[in-house]
Write an enzyme that holds these catalytic residues in place. Structure first.
Site, short mmCIF file in Angstrom:
data_model
loop_
_atom_site.label_atom_id
_atom_site.label_comp_id
_atom_site.label_asym_id
_atom_site.label_seq_id
_atom_site.Cartn_x
_atom_site.Cartn_y
_atom_site.Cartn_z
CG ASN A 9 -1.78 1.28 1.40
OD1 ASN A 9 -2.10 1.76 0.46
ND2 ASN A 9 -2.40 1.23 2.49
CE LYS A 11 -0.25 3.16 4.74
NZ LYS A 11 -0.04 3.45 6.16
CG HIS A 94 -5.65 1.60 5.68
ND1 HIS A 94 -5.26 2.55 6.31
CD2 HIS A 94 -4.76 0.60 5.27
CE1 HIS A 94 -4.06 2.29 6.62
NE2 HIS A 94 -3.57 1.23 6.03
CD GLU A 96 -2.92 5.64 6.89
OE1 GLU A 96 -1.72 5.00 7.44
OE2 GLU A 96 -3.16 5.59 5.71
CD GLU A 166 -5.47 -1.48 8.54
OE1 GLU A 166 -4.67 -1.38 7.86
OE2 GLU A 166 -6.50 -0.88 8.76
N GLY A 172 2.78 2.20 11.12
CA GLY A 172 3.53 3.49 10.86
C GLY A 172 4.05 3.82 12.16
CB SER A 212 5.13 -1.87 11.69
OG SER A 212 4.85 -0.53 12.08
#
Length: 250
Positions: A9, A11, A94, A96, A166, A172, A212
Site C-alpha cells: 500500500n 498510500k 483502512h 486511516e 491491522e 507506521g 509495520s
C-alpha cells in the site's frame, strides 16, 4: 493450502516517475507466483497508466472507492470505474480511512457491497486501537467490524475474500504485534467467518497482517498458520525491502 499474498500500500507517496520505476522493478522480479501473489496499491492518479501498461502477474489495487455507482461526488471514483480500467482489487476500510475520513462500519460495509457488485475484490481491513487492546475490548471491536461486512457477502464472495488485520497501534509506529498476537487474532477472525458460514469456507479466506511489516519480522509472521501474507505500508516503497518481504512469503 491458501496461497500467500503480499500487498504493498503506497498510500500518498511517490511522484509518477518514481512510481513507474518501482512498479517496473517489481514487475520484473523473479518470484514463485505459484506460492505467493504480489499486489500493489499505488495512488489512484497512477492506476490507469500502470494498469494498461501492466503485462506482468502483479495485481493492481485501488486504495479506496466510493460506495455509490455514480453521482455528484466530486473527487471520488466508483468500483465500476476501477473495473473499467482493469483494476479488480480495492482496499476497503483502512484504519486511516476510518480515523481521518470518518468511515464507519456501515460505510465500509456499503463499499464492500459496491465492490462485489462491480466484480472488484475488496481487501477488507479491520483493527483495534491501543486503548481497545489494553482495555480488553479488541475482540469485541474486531467482531463488530467483521460482522458488518459479512452481512454483505454470500458463500461465493466469502470463499475468495481477503481480510487484512491491522492493529491501529502498529501502523507506521514501528511497533508490531508479535507473531503470537497476530495468530491469535487471525484465528479469531477465521472463527467468526466459520460461525457465519462454515469451516470449509473460513479456511479459504486469506487473512493478511498489516502493521509495520518489515523484512526483519515478515518470515516469523508469515509462518503462523492463519497469517496468509501481509499488507505492507512503508516497507513497500523501497524495492529491496519489499522484495525481501515477498521472499519471506515464498
Amino acid at each position: 493450502m491458501r496461497k500467500k499474498l503480499v500487498a504493498g500500500n503506497w498510500k500518498m507517496n511517490l511522484d509518477f516517475d518514481e512510481a513507474r520505476q518501482l512498479f517496473h522493478q517489481l514487475s520484473k522480479l523473479d518470484y514463485d507466483s505459484k506460492v505467493v501473489d504480489m499486489l500493489i496499491a499505488p495512488p489512484a492518479v497512477y492506476l490507469s497508466q500502470l494498469s494498461f501498461a501492466n503485462s506482468s502477474e502483479v495485481i493492481l489495487a485501488a486504495q479506496n472507492c466510493h460506495q455509490e455507482t455514480s453521482g455528484a461526488f466530486t473527487g471520488e471514483w466508483s468500483a465500476g470505474m476501477l473495473a473499467s480500467i482493469r483494476v479488480d482489487h480495492c482496499i476497503i476500510g483502512h484504519s486511516e480511512r476510518r480515523s481521518l475520513f470518518g468511515e464507519t462500519d456501515d460505510v465500509v460495509a456499503q463499499k464492500v457491497k459496491a465492490c462485489l457488485d462491480a466484480g472488484v475484490q475488496p481487501i477488507i481491513c479491520c483493527g483495534e486501537s491501543l486503548e481497545e487492546r489494553e482495555s480488553g475490548k479488541h475482540f469485541d471491536r474486531i467482531t463488530t467490524q467483521i460482522d458488518a461486512v459479512l452481512k454483505q457477502m454470500d458463500e461465493k464472495a466469502i470463499s475468495t475474500s481477503i481480510i487484512a488485520y491491522e492493529p491501529v497501534w502498529a501502523i507506521g509506529t514501528g511497533r508490531t504485534a508479535s507473531a503470537e498476537q497476530a495468530q491469535e487474532m487471525h484465528g479469531f477472525i477465521r472463527k467468526l467467518i466459520g460461525l457465519q458460514f462454515d469451516e470449509q469456507r473460513a479456511q479459504q479466506v486469506r487473512i493478511l497482517y498489516g502493521g509495520s511489516v518489515k523484512p526483519a519480522n515478515a518470515k516469523e509472521l508469515f509462518s503462523m498458520p492463519d497469517v496468509d501474507g501481509g499488507l505492507v505500508g512503508g516497507a513497500s516503497l523501497q524495492f529491496d525491502s519489499f522484495r525481501d518481504i515477498l521472499t519471506a512469503a515464498s
